[in-house]
Every structure is written in structure tokens, then in C-alpha cells.
Design a protein around this motif. Structure first.
Motif, PDB file in Angstrom:
ATOM      1  N   ALA A 101      -8.205  -6.844  -0.642  1.00 13.49           N
ATOM      2  CA  ALA A 101      -6.916  -7.010   0.037  1.00 13.49           C
ATOM      3  C   ALA A 101      -5.831  -6.160  -0.621  1.00 13.49           C
ATOM      4  N   THR A 102      -5.853  -6.080  -1.956  1.00 13.95           N
ATOM      5  CA  THR A 102      -4.848  -5.280  -2.661  1.00 13.95           C
ATOM      6  C   THR A 102      -4.999  -3.791  -2.349  1.00 13.95           C
ATOM      7  N   VAL A 103      -6.237  -3.305  -2.360  1.00  9.57           N
ATOM      8  CA  VAL A 103      -6.468  -1.889  -2.061  1.00  9.57           C
ATOM      9  C   VAL A 103      -6.070  -1.577  -0.619  1.00  9.57           C
ATOM     10  N   ALA A 104      -6.461  -2.442   0.313  1.00 11.06           N
ATOM     11  CA  ALA A 104      -6.125  -2.206   1.722  1.00 11.06           C
ATOM     12  C   ALA A 104      -4.617  -2.259   1.947  1.00 11.06           C
ATOM     13  N   ASN A 105      -3.949  -3.225   1.303  1.00  8.73           N
ATOM     14  CA  ASN A 105      -2.490  -3.326   1.463  1.00  8.73           C
ATOM     15  C   ASN A 105      -1.790  -2.091   0.903  1.00  8.73           C
ATOM     16  N   SER A 106      -2.231  -1.627  -0.260  1.00 12.24           N
ATOM     17  CA  SER A 106      -1.626  -0.425  -0.847  1.00 12.24           C
ATOM     18  C   SER A 106      -1.892   0.805   0.022  1.00 12.24           C
ATOM     19  N   TYR A 107      -3.095   0.879   0.580  1.00 13.14           N
ATOM     20  CA  TYR A 107      -3.447   2.032   1.414  1.00 13.14           C
ATOM     21  C   TYR A 107      -2.585   2.073   2.668  1.00 13.14           C
ATOM     22  N   TYR A 108      -2.473   0.948   3.347  1.00 11.10           N
ATOM     23  CA  TYR A 108      -1.669   0.929   4.570  1.00 11.10           C
ATOM     24  C   TYR A 108      -0.181   1.078   4.264  1.00 11.10           C
ATOM     25  N   THR A 109       0.272   0.588   3.123  1.00 15.04           N
ATOM     26  CA  THR A 109       1.673   0.800   2.740  1.00 15.04           C
ATOM     27  C   THR A 109       1.947   2.275   2.501  1.00 15.04           C
ATOM     28  N   LEU A 110       0.990   2.944   1.852  1.00 16.99           N
ATOM     29  CA  LEU A 110       1.148   4.387   1.626  1.00 16.99           C
ATOM     30  C   LEU A 110       1.158   5.150   2.946  1.00 16.99           C
TER      31      LEU A 110
END
Length: 223
Positions: free
Chosen positions: A173-182
Motif C-alpha cells: 500500500a505504501t509503494v502504491a500510494n507513493s507511486y500514484y502520488t508521484l
């Protein structure tokens, strides 16, 4: 004397009987736990009826099915491989599995092997003697020590697996959230750049219009 001996014999029998009864009662009272039985709970009418086709939720899907982006999947895989917390969680699971395996082996009798070797001499002849031996002991689980240890090890293993799954889910979830935020920030930056380019064009047009207006107001001779 015969009467005294008979009384002593009766007293001895009574003492032995009391000791046997006390031992039986103590053994029967040593059961400090009871097998778990699920209580009967009436749940009819407590919840709304859910259709069978709606029972599949996002929780039953893997993260690869939720996130189809190839680049995001690569980032998640690298995170799962290199994350320290997830490695520690995996080691905890392996440790709990070893403890449970050891608790299961406690039901088996321990075996010990020994070998005795000797030399004897008779009439100038030397002979070697080998005597192998084995010993097995069995402990009766009267107080439920082995059973409770096995149950505790199984519960610890389930807790370790749940912790590993929680760490994995949080990491994904953290990786996906950071990816979509970027991605969102990249899109916002692109929009801001286009807006800036549009404003620059508008400023140039206004500047050209201002110059054209000033030129039109001048006399022809001055031009």
C-alpha cells in the motif's frame, strides 16, 4: 497378640486405601483446563442478507490483480525483496514453525543409543566385545503440558503469519500510494508548465497589441 496383629493389618489396609483414593482424586483434579467448545450464538436476523455473488471483495484479490501497471509491479517486487521489516517477519514465521515442529515431536519418546566396547584376553588370544544398547522413555502427558505447548506454538505461528501478511500489505500500500502520488505530481507539473506557456504567449500577444496601439496613435510624419 493375634488381635493386635489383626488390628495393625486392618490399619495398614485402611492407610493404603486412603492413599490410593487420595492419589486418584488428585489426578482427577489436576485437569486445570477444559477442551474449548464454541458457544452457540443465534445470528438469525442480526445482519442483512448478502447475495452470494457479492461475497467476493478486494481482500480476496492479490496485489498484482489490483495494480496492473507493470512499472508499479516492478517497484512493489523490489520493495518486497529488500524491505527489512518484511525479512524480520519472515524470520519470525520460520522460528514459529520450528517451535511448532519441536512441540509436535515432544509426543514421541526420546531415544538414546550407547555402545560398549571391551577387550578380553584368554590364553594369549585377544577378543573384542561390542555391546550395543538403546533406551527409550515415554512421558505421559497427564497435566496437558505437551498439549498446551503445542497449542501455544500453533497460536504463535498463526500470529507470526498474520503479522507477516500485515507488513506485506502495508508495504504494498505504501509503494502504491507513493507511486500514484508521484504520478499525480508529475501531471500537476505538466499542467503548470502548459499553463505557464499559455500565459507567456498571452503576454507576448498583449505586448504586441500594445505596441500596435502605440504605433497607430503616432502621426504619419513621425512614422
Amino acid at each position: 497378640m493375634a488381635v493386635v496383629d489383626e488390628r495393625r493389618f486392618r490399619m495398614t489396609i485402611m492407610k493404603h486405601t486412603i492413599l490410593i483414593v487420595s492419589a486418584v482424586l488428585s489426578l482427577s483434579g489436576c485437569g486445570v483446563y477444559r477442551p474449548y467448545s464454541r458457544p452457540q450464538v443465534e445470528t438469525d436476523g442480526l445482519y442483512r442478507d448478502i447475495p452470494i455473488e457479492d461475497t467476493a471483495t478486494m481482500a480476496s484479490l492479490s496485489w498484482r490483480e489490483l495494480f496492473a501497471d507493470a512499472q508499479l509491479q516492478t517497484l512493489v517486487e523490489k520493495g518486497l525483496e529488500r524491505n527489512t521489516d518484511l525479512r524480520i517477519a519472515r524470520l519470525r514465521v520460520e522460528e514459529a514453525e520450528a517451535v511448532l515442529k519441536n512441540a509436535r515431536l515432544a509426543y514421541l519418546p526420546p531415544l538414546s543409543l550407547n555402545l560398549e566396547w571391551g577387550v578380553s584376553r584368554r590364553g594369549g588370544a585377544v577378543s573384542n566385545t561390542h555391546t550395543p544398547g538403546a533406551l527409550a522413555s515415554w512421558e505421559i502427558d497427564i497435566f496437558g503440558k505437551v498439549t498446551n505447548a503445542k497449542r501455544g506454538a500453533r497460536a504463535a505461528l498463526e500470529g507470526s503469519r498474520a503479522y507477516e501478511q500485515a507488513v506485506r500489505t502495508r508495504l504494498v500500500a505504501t509503494v502504491a500510494n507513493s507511486y500514484y502520488t508521484l504520478l499525480m505530481l508529475d501531471r500537476q507539473l505538466a499542467v503548470q508548465n502548459r499553463t505557464l506557456a499559455t500565459w507567456e504567449k498571452s503576454v507576448k500577444v498583449l505586448e504586441a497589441m500594445r505596441l500596435a496601439a502605440e504605433t497607430a496613435d503616432k502621426p504619419i510624419a513621425e512614422v
